[in-house]
Design a protein around this motif. Structure first.
Motif, short mmCIF file in Angstrom:
data_model
loop_
_atom_site.label_atom_id
_atom_site.label_comp_id
_atom_site.label_asym_id
_atom_site.label_seq_id
_atom_site.Cartn_x
_atom_site.Cartn_y
_atom_site.Cartn_z
N ASP A 204 0.78 -1.16 -0.04
CA ASP A 204 -0.05 0.15 0.06
C ASP A 204 0.80 1.29 0.07
O ASP A 204 0.25 2.37 -0.21
CB ASP A 204 -1.08 0.00 1.29
N GLY A 249 0.19 1.98 -3.84
CA GLY A 249 -0.58 0.58 -4.09
C GLY A 249 -0.42 0.03 -5.55
O GLY A 249 -1.32 -0.52 -6.09
N ARG A 251 1.51 -2.64 -8.43
CA ARG A 251 2.31 -3.97 -8.28
C ARG A 251 2.19 -4.31 -9.85
O ARG A 251 1.54 -3.94 -10.62
CB ARG A 251 1.61 -5.12 -7.51
N LEU A 270 -3.69 -1.04 -6.24
CA LEU A 270 -4.44 -1.72 -5.34
C LEU A 270 -5.42 -0.79 -4.59
O LEU A 270 -6.32 -0.93 -3.60
CB LEU A 270 -3.60 -2.19 -4.36
N THR A 276 -8.32 -1.23 -13.10
CA THR A 276 -7.09 -1.38 -12.17
C THR A 276 -5.91 -1.39 -12.66
O THR A 276 -4.75 -1.15 -12.28
CB THR A 276 -7.22 -2.74 -10.98
#
Length: 341
Positions: A204, A249, A251, A270, A276
């Motif tokens: 995060d 957040g 990845r 995230l 997303t």
């Protein structure tokens, strides 16, 4: 990138107000390296394996059984000859084993753990950063499928190509529990610069985390020289067009070191439940302390990408592989990053 009618048409479509452009180059099919561009294929053939320490090479060249049994792994090139794939997921558990491609013979070998090796419980979506011709720094989440630690252990992985062995040593420092992050070995500012290994994303937090620090002259590894692209990035961050915002957040994004800059692109956020997959460009400027983030958003949804890689080769940044906007459809295109300032 979708399926543009032509690379040049796509080039005009993706340019934005910041002068950033991922331009699809002409596609070719070259045996095992299917989908590589002519320019990238030529760069690969003209550059030593040492300069191409990228998991994407393993993704292109890994035999089917390794692709099936060791994803998502990470990889690093050693000695201009070996490409070492580390860890991965076999569908039931995380692994810590090392497999190596001998580029001279064109064959894969499973290396064995040396006596005294203290391997992690298993690794996936981790990072392996080359510190020397025989040493990697491994960072990322480890453990079984049902238990996750609140912190991540950091390991030094020593490799012996002559003996075909590897040895893990756990370091005293730890990191936050991260998965799908990236790592960048960057010079520290000052008259006698050392190096620090920074972890970006995978949790995060928007702030990078130090996974290793070395004094002046301790690390001999340097990113490939890219004077033109370094100068362009310096002009970009000084233009005042980007916001001072780090990637919170994020990845499964990419990261390449270009001189004193870490260049991050794409990934999966995230911070929201829908839409997303990202297409943002982040530049981390490590020329002075404190280091600064610069964020350059993009409105072109065709550029959304996760699980891809970027490769710095011959003063050019290549974008390779990954999944598109839906997070499931693989992209076969290779693109180059051009900055028009």
């Amino acid at each position: 990138m979708g399926a543009p009618s032509s690379p040049r048409a796509a080039s005009h479509a993706v340019a934005n107000s910041y002068g950033r452009n991922w331009e699809p180059a002409q596609q070719v099919r070259t045996g095992d390296a299917e989908g590589l561009t002519k320019e990238f294929a030529q760069a690969l053939s003209a550059s030593p394996l040492l300069d191409l320490a990228l998991p994407i090479i393993a993704r292109v060249m890994l035999p089917t059984y390794l692709i099936t049994l060791a994803q998502p792994h990470d990889a690093a090139a050693l000695g201009g000859r070996w490409l070492c794939a580390v860890g991965g997921w076999d569908g039931a558990r995380r692994l810590a084993a090392v497999a190596a491609l001998d580029a001279e013979r064109g064959e894969w070998e499973a290396w064995t753990a040396a006596p005294g090796s203290c391997p992690p419980a298993g690794l996936s979506s981790h990072t392996c950063t080359r510190l020397s011709d025989r040493e990697l720094r491994v960072a990322g989440r480890e453990g079984g499928t049902r238990t996750q630690r609140r912190y991540g252990s950091i390991y030094t992985l020593r490799l012996d190509p002559g003996a075909r062995t590897y040895c893990y040593r756990e370091e005293s420092c730890r990191s936050a529990s991260r998965s799908g992050h990236c790592a960048a070995l960057l010079p520290t500012p000052g008259p006698r610069p050392g190096h620090q290994l920074l972890l970006f994303g995978g949790c995060d937090s928007a702030e990078p985390e130090v996974a290793g620090h070395w004094g002046y002259g301790k690390i001999q590894e340097e990113a490939p020289a890219a004077p033109r692209l370094t100068e362009q990035l310096a002009k970009l961050v000084s233009s005042g067009q980007g916001s001072r915002q780090g990637p919170r957040g994020l990845r499964h994004h990419s990261c390449s070191v270009v001189g004193p800059f870490a260049v991050l692109f794409g990934g999966e956020t995230l911070t929201r439940a829908r839409d997303t997959i990202c297409n943002d460009l982040y530049v981390y400027d490590a020329r002075r302390a404190p280091s600064l983030w610069f964020h350059f958003p993009c409105a072109d949804r065709a550029l959304k990408r996760m699980g891809h890689r970027t490769c710095l080769c011959n003063d050019q940044l290549y974008l390779v592989g990954g999944f598109g906007e839906d997070g499931r459809t693989a992209s076969p295109q290779v693109c180059t990053l051009d900055l028009f300032l």
